[in-house]
Design an enzyme around this catalytic site. Structure first.
Site, PDB file in Angstrom:
ATOM      1  N   THR A 219       0.815  -1.213   0.000  1.00  0.00           N
ATOM      2  CA  THR A 219       0.000   0.000   0.000  1.00  0.00           C
ATOM      3  C   THR A 219       0.849   1.264   0.000  1.00  0.00           C
ATOM      4  OG1 THR A 219      -0.129  -0.014   2.427  1.00  0.00           O
ATOM      5  CG2 THR A 219      -1.915  -1.103   1.221  1.00  0.00           C
ATOM      6  N   ASN A 221       0.769   4.785   1.696  1.00  0.00           N
ATOM      7  CA  ASN A 221       0.147   5.267   2.924  1.00  0.00           C
ATOM      8  C   ASN A 221       0.207   6.788   3.029  1.00  0.00           C
ATOM      9  OD1 ASN A 221      -0.117   2.527   3.649  1.00  0.00           O
ATOM     10  ND2 ASN A 221       1.940   2.532   4.513  1.00  0.00           N
ATOM     11  N   GLU A 266      -4.572   3.930   3.557  1.00  0.00           N
ATOM     12  CA  GLU A 266      -3.689   2.959   2.910  1.00  0.00           C
ATOM     13  C   GLU A 266      -4.298   2.516   1.589  1.00  0.00           C
ATOM     14  OE1 GLU A 266      -1.903   0.268   6.294  1.00  0.00           O
ATOM     15  OE2 GLU A 266      -4.039   0.609   6.702  1.00  0.00           O
TER      16      GLU A 266
END
Length: 342
Positions: A219, A221, A266
């Site tokens: 991810t 973030n 995320e």
């Protein structure tokens, strides 16, 4: 451009206004907070743009930071729909030529309305016109009304337009409060109808615990403002990175499956490979998929993430623009600078 009145000392905000580039002086100014830049705000901005083009002058936005509510009620954080980076993105996509930010502090709050007009609009920005919403007030004790601004414009030689409230398809006034309420309820689709575009966030990708990579879902973030009231949950999103668009699925919340920590946005991008750390990204929120949940096992979590991804891909594949602005922000692949030139 005229000089400040010699019998009146410069207000504390003078330095900020003096830093405004020359290309924005002598223009048409849309004045307001414009948090959200929703359809109602866009009517004000559209009038300013039209006036500027007809006169061959720049169209600028005169706005304030922090939000006045944050100054007067610091114990009640404001869920900002478009902090300055996001607001700059939307305003530039609308075709405005620049944004002038006036610091909202004790000095500005104590500034009389006539001083505001004298030292900002007339002497420093040398505006040829000003456009405000019907409920815009400014100056000490909110004494500066639209009618007051009209009178000063007539006296000082600049045109003033006051725009009626924008309404939705049901005739209800469009407001930032309604947009916040929709996002807090996990209804980005309703928020998008009021905005005229998909609500977006802008930020620099930060390092996380890299747990998503282990789960097969790396991810990007972002840490949003602590006052962000977006409902915690999973969303179908579209991200712009280095001028390219990538569909994805995002989770906003405290990760109850693992650490229940500070909220983090995320985003897993489909069909992307590369390093996103320290890159600025812009993420448009299309749809709410489900609330944030705690699962019995990591396997159950991964299975749900697979289902979330499939649902997000299906939703995004059939998404269509809500407006020309939405096209520019969330559908065009061409690179778009997030800031105005100096």
């Amino acid at each position: 451009m005229t000089s400040p009145r010699p019998d009146r000392p410069d207000a504390p905000f003078a330095a900020a206004i003096d830093a405004v580039p020359e290309r924005l002086r002598g223009g048409i100014a849309a004045i307001g907070n414009f948090d959200g830049v929703h359809r109602g705000h866009q009517e004000v901005l559209g009038v300013a743009s039209r006036m500027a083009r007809e006169a061959g002058r720049p169209a600028l936005v005169l706005t304030f930071e922090p939000h006045p509510r944050s100054y007067f009620r610091p114990d009640q954080p404001v869920f900002r729909l478009t902090p300055p980076p996001e607001r700059s993105v939307v305003l530039k996509a609308l075709g405005l030529d620049g944004m002038v930010v006036v610091p909202f502090n004790a000095e500005l709050a104590a500034t009389e309305a006539d001083v505001f007009v004298d030292q900002i609009l007339r002497d420093r920005l040398n505006v040829a016109g000003a456009v405000v919403g019907y409920n815009f007030h400014f100056g000490k004790r909110r004494a500066g009304t639209p009618d007051f601004l009209r009178e000063r414009g007539a006296a000082d030689g600049f045109e003033v337009e006051v725009v009626s409230p924008g309404v939705d398809a049901h005739g209800e006034p469009i407001s930032s409060t309604r947009v916040r309420t929709a996002l807090e309820a996990g209804s980005p689709d309703i928020a998008a109808e009021l905005l005229g575009y998909r609500w977006l966030v802008v930020g620099t990708v930060v390092h996380g615990d890299k747990r998503g990579r282990v789960l097969g879902y790396p991810t990007a973030n972002l840490r949003l403002d602590p006052a962000c009231g977006l409902r915690h949950g999973v969303y179908a999103v579209r991200a712009r990175v280095d001028g390219r668009l990538y569909d994805g699925v995002a989770s906003f919340g405290r990760r109850p499956m693992f650490d229940d920590g500070a909220p983090l946005f995320e985003t897993h991008l489909f069909d992307f490979s590369g390093d996103l750390y320290d890159k600025e990204t812009r993420i448009s929120v299309f749809a709410f998929l489900r609330p944030e949940l705690k699962f019995d096992s990591v396997d159950a979590l991964v299975a749900q993430m697979d289902a979330d991804s499939a649902q997000a891909k299906a939703l995004l594949a059939t998404a269509t623009p809500l407006s020309d602005l939405d096209t520019r922000l969330s559908f065009e692949q061409a690179a778009a600078d997030a800031t105005f030139p100096s």
